[in-house]
Design a protein around this motif. Structure first.
Motif, PDB file in Angstrom:
ATOM      1  N   GLN A 153      50.115  40.782  49.430  1.00 23.28           N
ATOM      2  CA  GLN A 153      50.502  39.924  50.554  1.00 23.28           C
ATOM      3  C   GLN A 153      49.332  39.705  51.499  1.00 23.28           C
ATOM      4  O   GLN A 153      49.089  38.580  51.964  1.00 23.28           O
ATOM      5  CB  GLN A 153      51.664  40.557  51.312  1.00 23.28           C
ATOM      6  N   ALA A 154      48.585  40.754  51.770  1.00 21.16           N
ATOM      7  CA  ALA A 154      47.429  40.643  52.675  1.00 21.16           C
ATOM      8  C   ALA A 154      46.351  39.742  52.089  1.00 21.16           C
ATOM      9  O   ALA A 154      45.689  39.006  52.822  1.00 21.16           O
ATOM     10  CB  ALA A 154      46.861  42.030  52.971  1.00 21.16           C
ATOM     11  N   ILE A 184      42.901  48.539  44.368  1.00 20.41           N
ATOM     12  CA  ILE A 184      41.694  47.717  44.527  1.00 20.41           C
ATOM     13  C   ILE A 184      41.051  47.458  43.167  1.00 20.41           C
ATOM     14  O   ILE A 184      40.642  46.334  42.849  1.00 20.41           O
ATOM     15  CB  ILE A 184      40.681  48.409  45.463  1.00 20.41           C
ATOM     16  N   GLN A 185      40.968  48.469  42.358  1.00 18.27           N
ATOM     17  CA  GLN A 185      40.376  48.302  41.034  1.00 18.27           C
ATOM     18  C   GLN A 185      41.193  47.347  40.173  1.00 18.27           C
ATOM     19  O   GLN A 185      40.647  46.603  39.352  1.00 18.27           O
ATOM     20  CB  GLN A 185      40.242  49.655  40.351  1.00 18.27           C
ATOM     21  N   ALA A 186      42.511  47.328  40.370  1.00 12.21           N
ATOM     22  CA  ALA A 186      43.377  46.456  39.583  1.00 12.21           C
ATOM     23  C   ALA A 186      43.349  45.012  40.066  1.00 12.21           C
ATOM     24  O   ALA A 186      43.377  44.071  39.257  1.00 12.21           O
ATOM     25  CB  ALA A 186      44.814  46.983  39.612  1.00 12.21           C
ATOM     26  N   LEU A 187      43.283  44.821  41.380  1.00 12.51           N
ATOM     27  CA  LEU A 187      43.384  43.478  41.956  1.00 12.51           C
ATOM     28  C   LEU A 187      42.030  42.876  42.345  1.00 12.51           C
ATOM     29  O   LEU A 187      41.930  41.664  42.534  1.00 12.51           O
ATOM     30  CB  LEU A 187      44.283  43.500  43.198  1.00 12.51           C
ATOM     31  N   GLY A 188      41.015  43.699  42.473  1.00 13.16           N
ATOM     32  CA  GLY A 188      39.707  43.200  42.919  1.00 13.16           C
ATOM     33  C   GLY A 188      38.585  44.017  42.333  1.00 13.16           C
ATOM     34  O   GLY A 188      38.656  44.469  41.190  1.00 13.16           O
ATOM     35  N   GLN A 233      41.375  35.584  44.605  1.00 13.49           N
ATOM     36  CA  GLN A 233      42.646  35.068  44.117  1.00 13.49           C
ATOM     37  C   GLN A 233      42.735  33.578  44.422  1.00 13.49           C
ATOM     38  O   GLN A 233      42.564  33.176  45.579  1.00 13.49           O
ATOM     39  CB  GLN A 233      43.806  35.820  44.778  1.00 13.49           C
ATOM     40  N   ASP A 234      42.997  32.775  43.406  1.00 15.48           N
ATOM     41  CA  ASP A 234      43.106  31.315  43.574  1.00 15.48           C
ATOM     42  C   ASP A 234      41.879  30.754  44.286  1.00 15.48           C
ATOM     43  O   ASP A 234      41.976  29.963  45.223  1.00 15.48           O
ATOM     44  CB  ASP A 234      44.373  30.952  44.348  1.00 15.48           C
TER      45      ASP A 234
END
Length: 428
Positions: A252-253, A278-282, A304-305
């Motif tokens: 969400q952030a 963080i490792q999973a999303l960035g 993201q996007d």
């Protein structure tokens, strides 16, 4: 582990590359003059007129006509007056002048202002009739051209006085007001998300239900430290030690923010889930820095996007939050806000003589709480506080500086010179 200076440089370089890639994409808004302080200027400001706009007197005295005698004992005829906002509109001949006051317009046919202290004005004051011409005598030889603020000597029409990237401070507001500027274009403020993690945390104002609970002090601390920046803070509250909840909050952030700052949850404990998220999303650019306190510090980012969101993961104890925010987060946010490098506030560092021995192991740059003062002879001294555990909040409140010991330092004896980083709020 990366050193403190290496991490600062790495953050600076990554943000510089990021900002370069976004040239032309940054939104610009217009704000009123009084709202502009601490915003970053998004336009060059050029003067629309000279400052001063005309020749002005820098003294109370007498404006004397060109080609007049200015020697000691010269007699001059005073035929009028020039006051602030009320210029003299007549014509003057040599050896004539007008009474003039500080800031008043110097008549075009005058080239000198004589201070009233260099005349016999005090001797004749009681008999003056300001509606009639009168004579004065010079008690000192005057210099042609003296005591005049020349038109355009400070600012000339068309001159650029402030440039894009300037962080607007109170003196800039004064300059803009002097130029009649009532609004300016600034860069759109950043949205900064703050996330606190930990099952033990409770919001300030709520009761502590068990002895295992503590108040979330880091979020208020960060908000106070970042108050002067041109940012909007999005508070995501306290996130419990749960992997899926942590993931949802961070996702969400990422959508809602330009920067995310978290406290706690970035170490290697079984319930430190932020690192996994963080490792999973960035991606993590740097993890662990050779400093005490603040070792488990993360600098990373999410994408993201086609949107990039910078991430700073701070340790959970209060001193680490303060030290990491002052040294890494604050400068980074100013840079991301568009401030030019020379105008980014940097922690002030001074040299002082320590009053006590200081124990330290080599290997990490150490930040200790201390009391800094200036002695009667102008020199500086610093006294480290007795307890330096990073969880101690009372000592942090009582300190007025951080005592900075380099990575390779292995201890200091009383009387040696050390580096101190004063807290700006104690020396404003």
């Amino acid at each position: 582990m990366i050193s403190v200076n290496e991490l600062k440089q790495a953050i600076n370089e990554r943000l510089e590359n990021y900002l370069t890639s976004r040239l032309g994409e940054v939104n610009i808004i217009t704000v009123g003059l009084l709202e502009a302080q601490n915003h970053i200027l998004a336009q060059d400001i050029a003067a629309s007129f000279d400052i001063p706009r005309q020749n002005l007197s820098s003294m109370d005295g007498f404006a004397i006509a060109m080609s007049s005698y200015l020697d000691h004992d010269s007699q001059l005829e005073i035929i009028g007056e020039s006051g602030a906002g009320k210029p003299f509109n007549g014509r003057l001949r040599p050896n004539q002048g007008v009474r003039i006051f500080t800031g008043a317009v110097v008549p075009n046919d005058c080239d000198t202002v004589v201070m009233q202290e260099d005349t016999n004005l005090s001797d004749i004051q009681h008999s003056l009739d300001n509606t009639q011409a009168y004579h004065i005598r010079l008690t000192q030889t005057a210099k042609v051209g003296a005591n005049i603020r020349r038109q355009g000597e400070e600012v000339q029409a068309g001159e650029t006085v402030l440039t894009i990237g300037k962080r607007l401070n109170p003196t800039d507001i004064s300059l803009l007001a002097n130029l009649g500027v009532d609004s300016v274009q600034v860069f759109q403020i950043l949205t900064v998300g703050i996330i606190a993690t930990g099952d033990e945390l409770v919001d300030v104002g709520q009761p502590l239900a068990t002895l295992a609970q503590i108040y979330n002090s880091n979020t208020p601390t960060l908000k106070a430290l970042l108050k002067q920046l041109p940012i909007a803070i999005q508070d995501y509250g306290i996130v419990p030690d749960n992997l899926e909840t942590t993931r949802r909050t961070v996702q969400q952030a990422i959508v809602e923010c330009d920067v995310i700052i978290s406290t706690a949850g970035v170490s290697v404990g079984d319930y430190d889930f932020l690192t996994q998220v963080i490792q999973a999303l960035g991606k993590i650019h740097h993890y662990k820095v050779a400093m005490k306190p603040g070792k488990p510090f993360i600098f990373g980012e999410f994408e993201q996007d086609k949107k990039t969101v910078m991430y700073f993961g701070l340790p959970g104890n209060p001193l680490s939050t303060v030290v990491c925010c002052l040294n890494f987060v604050q400068p980074a946010l100013w840079q991301l806000s568009g401030a030019i490098p020379s105008d980014i506030p940097k922690p002030l560092q001074l040299f002082a003589k320590t009053t006590h021995d200081i124990n330290k192991r080599a290997g990490r740059q150490d930040y200790q709480r201390a009391i800094f003062c200036q002695n009667e002879d102008g020199s500086f001294s610093v006294t480290p506080l007795s307890a330096q555990d990073s969880h101690r909040v009372k000592q942090l409140s009582h300190a007025n500086c951080l005592l900075v010991l380099p990575k390779d330092n292995a201890g200091v004896k009383a009387g040696e010179i050390v580096t101190v980083q004063p807290f700006s709020w104690n020396f404003s």
